[in-house]
Scaffold this motif. Sequence first.
Motif, PDB file in Angstrom:
ATOM      1  N   ARG A   7       0.824  -1.167   0.246  1.00  0.00           N
ATOM      2  CA  ARG A   7       0.015  -0.086  -0.034  1.00  0.00           C
ATOM      3  C   ARG A   7       0.685   1.276  -0.060  1.00  0.00           C
ATOM      4  O   ARG A   7       0.497   2.112  -0.723  1.00  0.00           O
ATOM      5  CB  ARG A   7      -1.052   0.008   1.307  1.00  0.00           C
ATOM      6  CG  ARG A   7      -1.640  -1.018   1.138  1.00  0.00           C
ATOM      7  CD  ARG A   7      -2.462  -1.603   2.599  1.00  0.00           C
ATOM      8  NE  ARG A   7      -3.441  -0.383   2.910  1.00  0.00           N
ATOM      9  CZ  ARG A   7      -4.027  -0.437   4.251  1.00  0.00           C
ATOM     10  NH1 ARG A   7      -3.768  -1.310   5.136  1.00  0.00           N
ATOM     11  NH2 ARG A   7      -4.840   0.656   4.426  1.00  0.00           N
ATOM     12  N   LEU A  11       0.819   4.312  -2.954  1.00  0.00           N
ATOM     13  CA  LEU A  11       0.826   5.563  -2.423  1.00  0.00           C
ATOM     14  C   LEU A  11       1.971   6.587  -2.926  1.00  0.00           C
ATOM     15  O   LEU A  11       1.730   7.350  -3.439  1.00  0.00           O
ATOM     16  CB  LEU A  11       0.374   5.690  -0.964  1.00  0.00           C
ATOM     17  CG  LEU A  11      -0.708   5.170  -0.492  1.00  0.00           C
ATOM     18  CD1 LEU A  11      -0.777   5.043   1.121  1.00  0.00           C
ATOM     19  CD2 LEU A  11      -1.926   6.075  -0.858  1.00  0.00           C
ATOM     20  N   ARG A 112      -9.296   9.765  -2.631  1.00  0.00           N
ATOM     21  CA  ARG A 112      -9.170   8.372  -2.100  1.00  0.00           C
ATOM     22  C   ARG A 112      -7.602   8.180  -1.591  1.00  0.00           C
ATOM     23  O   ARG A 112      -7.520   7.421  -0.727  1.00  0.00           O
ATOM     24  CB  ARG A 112      -9.460   7.305  -3.163  1.00  0.00           C
ATOM     25  CG  ARG A 112     -11.155   7.152  -3.598  1.00  0.00           C
ATOM     26  CD  ARG A 112     -11.180   5.866  -4.338  1.00  0.00           C
ATOM     27  NE  ARG A 112     -10.626   6.066  -5.780  1.00  0.00           N
ATOM     28  CZ  ARG A 112     -11.191   6.754  -6.737  1.00  0.00           C
ATOM     29  NH1 ARG A 112     -12.368   7.315  -6.657  1.00  0.00           N
ATOM     30  NH2 ARG A 112     -10.503   6.584  -7.703  1.00  0.00           N
ATOM     31  N   ARG A 115      -7.054   9.568   1.748  1.00  0.00           N
ATOM     32  CA  ARG A 115      -7.524   8.925   2.911  1.00  0.00           C
ATOM     33  C   ARG A 115      -6.902   7.519   2.960  1.00  0.00           C
ATOM     34  O   ARG A 115      -6.660   7.279   4.284  1.00  0.00           O
ATOM     35  CB  ARG A 115      -9.094   8.610   2.654  1.00  0.00           C
ATOM     36  CG  ARG A 115     -10.037   9.940   2.500  1.00  0.00           C
ATOM     37  CD  ARG A 115     -11.490   9.701   2.466  1.00  0.00           C
ATOM     38  NE  ARG A 115     -12.258  10.666   2.203  1.00  0.00           N
ATOM     39  CZ  ARG A 115     -12.894  10.993   1.040  1.00  0.00           C
ATOM     40  NH1 ARG A 115     -12.535  10.357  -0.082  1.00  0.00           N
ATOM     41  NH2 ARG A 115     -13.577  12.057   1.095  1.00  0.00           N
ATOM     42  N   GLU A 116      -6.533   7.061   2.261  1.00  0.00           N
ATOM     43  CA  GLU A 116      -5.888   5.558   2.305  1.00  0.00           C
ATOM     44  C   GLU A 116      -4.439   6.100   3.112  1.00  0.00           C
ATOM     45  O   GLU A 116      -4.149   5.306   4.041  1.00  0.00           O
ATOM     46  CB  GLU A 116      -5.344   5.030   0.974  1.00  0.00           C
ATOM     47  CG  GLU A 116      -4.325   3.977   1.059  1.00  0.00           C
ATOM     48  CD  GLU A 116      -5.246   2.745   1.636  1.00  0.00           C
ATOM     49  OE1 GLU A 116      -4.387   1.771   1.855  1.00  0.00           O
ATOM     50  OE2 GLU A 116      -6.195   2.499   1.803  1.00  0.00           O
ATOM     51  N   LEU A 120      -3.569   4.468   6.771  1.00  0.00           N
ATOM     52  CA  LEU A 120      -2.486   3.728   6.932  1.00  0.00           C
ATOM     53  C   LEU A 120      -1.392   4.347   8.062  1.00  0.00           C
ATOM     54  O   LEU A 120      -0.725   3.659   8.789  1.00  0.00           O
ATOM     55  CB  LEU A 120      -1.513   3.575   5.521  1.00  0.00           C
ATOM     56  CG  LEU A 120      -0.452   2.765   5.504  1.00  0.00           C
ATOM     57  CD1 LEU A 120      -0.863   1.158   5.664  1.00  0.00           C
ATOM     58  CD2 LEU A 120       0.216   2.942   3.855  1.00  0.00           C
TER      59      LEU A 120
END
Length: 438
Positions: A7, A11, A112, A115-116, A120
């Motif tokens: 992830r 990002l 999105r 927010r991720e 995290l």
Amino acid sequence: MADAAVRLLALAEGALGAPLPLRIRAWDGSEAGPPDAPLLVLRHRRALRRLLWKPGELGLARAWVAGDIEVEGDLYETLERLSGLIWERDEPQGGLRPLDAVRSLRDPALRRMAREALLLAGPGLPPAPPAEEAPRRGGVRHTLSRDREAIHHHYDVGNTFYERVLGPSMVYSCAYWQQPGGTLEEAQEAKLDLICRKLSLTEGQRLLDVGCGWGSMVLHAAQRYGVRAVGVTLSTEQAAYARKRVADAGLTDRVEIRVQDYRAVDDGPYDAISSIGMAEHVGSAQYRAYASALYGLLRPGGRLLNHQIARRPLEREDAYRVDEFIDRYVFPDGELSPLGSTVELLEEAGFEVRDVEALREHYGRTLRAWVANLETHWPEAVRLTSPGRARVWRLYMAASALAFEHNRIGVNQVVAVKTTTSGDASFPRTRHAWLEPH
């Protein structure tokens, strides 16, 4: 959460708009990225919070200094790969709090992604900066008191620490590497001797060394050339160390070390002045006064050797921004100017600039030698200062080595003369007199 690295990689590549040329290991033990690339280790979620609250170089530097991120593999290669993605990009101005930043994004994909990143990173306020960070200060730069504080931050961290990094020469400026296989100590001695020859020092002359550090220049000039020397520094620890070296060498009758600002020196005239790696602390607003002060301290025909780091000129000089990491952790209030600006201001003060020598490649090699010294003495360096301080030094010296090697910054020795009214500078017609050591 066993996929944090995947992830994080997504990002990072989404934010940068390019593949991340590093492998990532996250706090949950997961890894992602090219298998043969240097490994960037995020040891705690706090590292991501630092980057979200302060995007860009300063957030990354804080995570490094705090030990929230680590590099496994070649640090130079890691910095090379990151430089084009981070250090050579414009940084966000002003800074937004993370939730405000999310609300300000109009692109649904970017919202999105933001927010991720917040999920995290986990909940929490922005982490406090590491203790090694100098607090941001407003007001006028380069007053006498503020310059003393800046010098104290960088230089008064323990002389033994500097011994481990700089080696026996205790010279904290670019060395002069005459031989491919020479040692750092040989290269530093060669630099000091080159400066003495450029200043044409002879027995009995008076030398002023502005920003004398641990006294290496004044000792070399007194021992090899028989001058009477005065060294001035704002660091009390440097001065104490230099005075002991002078006493141990039996030179107290010919060498004086003062805790004094260059602006307070009033016992000229001097036959020669050396300023080696000090002018970077002067500041652009004070440089004209600095040049005038040194000019006033020289006798007619006297020489100045100004050894100074320079940055590349910009299309718009008002767009110049001080490096945040360097300003907060290394040299508070330090400023770099283009070589042309330095020469112009020296000439405006009345000097005749007679010689300029670029030593850019020499500084890259010098910095790599200092990094090697630090890494060799790492446990002791940490004990003598702090883990964060040692990490500051490793990062700043390694990154600076690459900056010199890639011509982002340079270093130059400028010889200037207080030419007499008759125009006689008593200057050699060629550089031949500088080529042979004393």
